[in-house]
Design an enzyme around this catalytic site. Structure first.
Site, PDB file in Angstrom:
ATOM      1  N   CYS A  58      41.527  27.353  28.605  1.00 26.91           N
ATOM      2  CA  CYS A  58      42.582  27.415  29.616  1.00 26.91           C
ATOM      3  C   CYS A  58      43.538  28.534  29.215  1.00 26.91           C
ATOM      4  CB  CYS A  58      43.301  26.080  29.726  1.00 26.91           C
ATOM      5  SG  CYS A  58      44.594  26.056  30.993  1.00 26.91           S
TER       6      CYS A  58
ATOM      7  N   HIS B  36      36.146  25.443  39.335  1.00 29.57           N
ATOM      8  CA  HIS B  36      37.287  26.069  40.000  1.00 29.57           C
ATOM      9  C   HIS B  36      36.806  26.922  41.181  1.00 29.57           C
ATOM     10  CE1 HIS B  36      38.774  25.096  36.004  1.00 29.57           C
ATOM     11  NE2 HIS B  36      39.997  25.445  36.312  1.00 29.57           N
TER      12      HIS B  36
ATOM     13  N   CYS C  47      46.382  32.296  36.599  1.00 29.87           N
ATOM     14  CA  CYS C  47      45.191  31.685  36.003  1.00 29.87           C
ATOM     15  C   CYS C  47      44.518  32.628  35.004  1.00 29.87           C
ATOM     16  CB  CYS C  47      44.198  31.236  37.075  1.00 29.87           C
ATOM     17  SG  CYS C  47      42.861  30.216  36.409  1.00 29.87           S
ATOM     18  N   GLY C  48      44.541  32.226  33.743  1.00 28.17           N
ATOM     19  CA  GLY C  48      44.009  33.094  32.691  1.00 28.17           C
ATOM     20  C   GLY C  48      42.504  33.196  32.677  1.00 28.17           C
TER      21      GLY C  48
END
Length: 333
Positions: free
Chosen positions: A90, A223, A253-254
């Site tokens: 994440c 996702h 969002c990484g």
């Protein structure tokens, strides 16, 4: 019976929450964070549900546990928890965790300004800048990212056909660029994204196999990333990432930025050394960069980096008592 009290440092990374749990860590078995993730999922997933879902959390809640390093060269390990599960990686969670841990005195780098962290997806390195007690920014050198499926057509009931890519940046993302049945992010409401994303993900799961060549426990589309025109100065592109059952990432969002970089690289739209400023649904920004080319299995891949910031919002103690009928969380879907 009292299940436990968990002390936490709450923060947000560019608008998306991060809850760093600082006590109540379960003892996890395994030599790697991937092994420990599997142990957590088998025996301790109640902790994730209790701390992430209502009434102690909410649909967008993300969190993490900081653990000792698994590798001799690492400073620490991170286990990620959120409403969508216990993720392999994440990006926004890492930025928030590192910021909260350093500012709270929970983590001291062997080399100031530089960290090596074990995560379930592998090992990442981090640069950060600190001014006094504050961490100004965190830059993640992420695991290898690659395009798993290119130009696939999905028939979405009620919407029509969509041409999509599936890209890996620590998690697998269905990426939907503007086209006939999707006019672009700025022409859809948040409600539209929440309506169509679960359907797109389900169809993609049924038709497109996603299993990481190096770790089969990392698998499946989790996702959906919708793209469009940015609204903030300096942004190269905008996105809205859907995860969990009804969450939209407030940060850029990484791992999604990493997946986007891999997609654009494979399609010849970005090259090694290029930067890409990625914008979230609220206009906050990460700076992504393609650091190098590599391979994942038989796929061309990149080594991406993501730079962003986080801020601590509070500290709390959360009690989980199993005499409470809502001890282990709920959702109103």
């Amino acid at each position: 019976m009292l299940k436990g009290t968990f002390f936490c440092v709450d923060a947000h990374t560019c608008g998306n929450p991060v809850r760093l749990v600082t006590s109540g860590h379960p003892h996890l078995l395994g030599d790697t964070m991937s092994d420990k993730r599997q142990h957590f999922l088998r025996e301790y997933d109640w902790i994730r549900k209790a701390l992430m879902f209502e009434p102690r959390g909410h649909d967008m809640m993300s969190g993490a546990f900081l653990y000792p390093p698994c590798s001799d060269n690492a400073d620490a390990s991170i286990l990620f928890i959120e409403t969508s599960g216990c993720l392999p990686m994440c990006g926004h969670g890492t930025i928030g965790t590192i910021t909260a841990a350093i500012e709270s005195g929970l983590l001291t780098a062997k080399t100031p300004g530089r960290l090596i962290i074990d995560v379930p997806a592998g090992q990442i390195s981090i640069d950060y800048q600190q001014t006094g007690q504050k961490v100004d920014w965190v830059k993640i050198y992420n695991v290898a990212a690659y395009l798993a499926h290119r130009d696939k057509t999905l028939d979405i009931p009620g919407l029509g056909t969509l041409k999509v890519d599936v890209s890996y940046g620590g998690n697998y993302y269905v990426i939907v660029d503007p086209q006939e049945n999707f006019p672009g992010l700025r022409h859809w409401s948040a409600g539209d994204i929440l309506k169509w994303s679960p359907i797109v993900r389900e169809v993609a799961q049924e038709q497109l196999t996603c299993i990481h060549p190096d770790d089969p426990t990392v698998n499946g589309v989790s996702h959906v990333l919708w793209t469009g025109d940015p609204i903030s100065d300096g942004s190269d592109g905008a996105n809205a990432v859907f995860y969990g059952d009804k969450a939209i990432d407030r940060s850029p969002c990484g791992t999604g930025t990493s997946a986007r970089l891999a997609q654009l690289f494979t399609k010849g739209l970005l090259s090694v050394g290029d930067e890409y400023t990625h914008e979230s649904i609220i206009g906050s920004q990460f700076v992504g960069r393609i650091e190098a080319e590599t391979s994942v299995g038989e796929h061309r891949a990149i080594m991406p980096s993501i730079k962003g910031w986080a801020r601590i919002t509070g500290k709390n103690a959360i009690t989980v008592d199993d005499s409470d009928p809502y001890a282990f969380g709920f959702q109103v879907v």
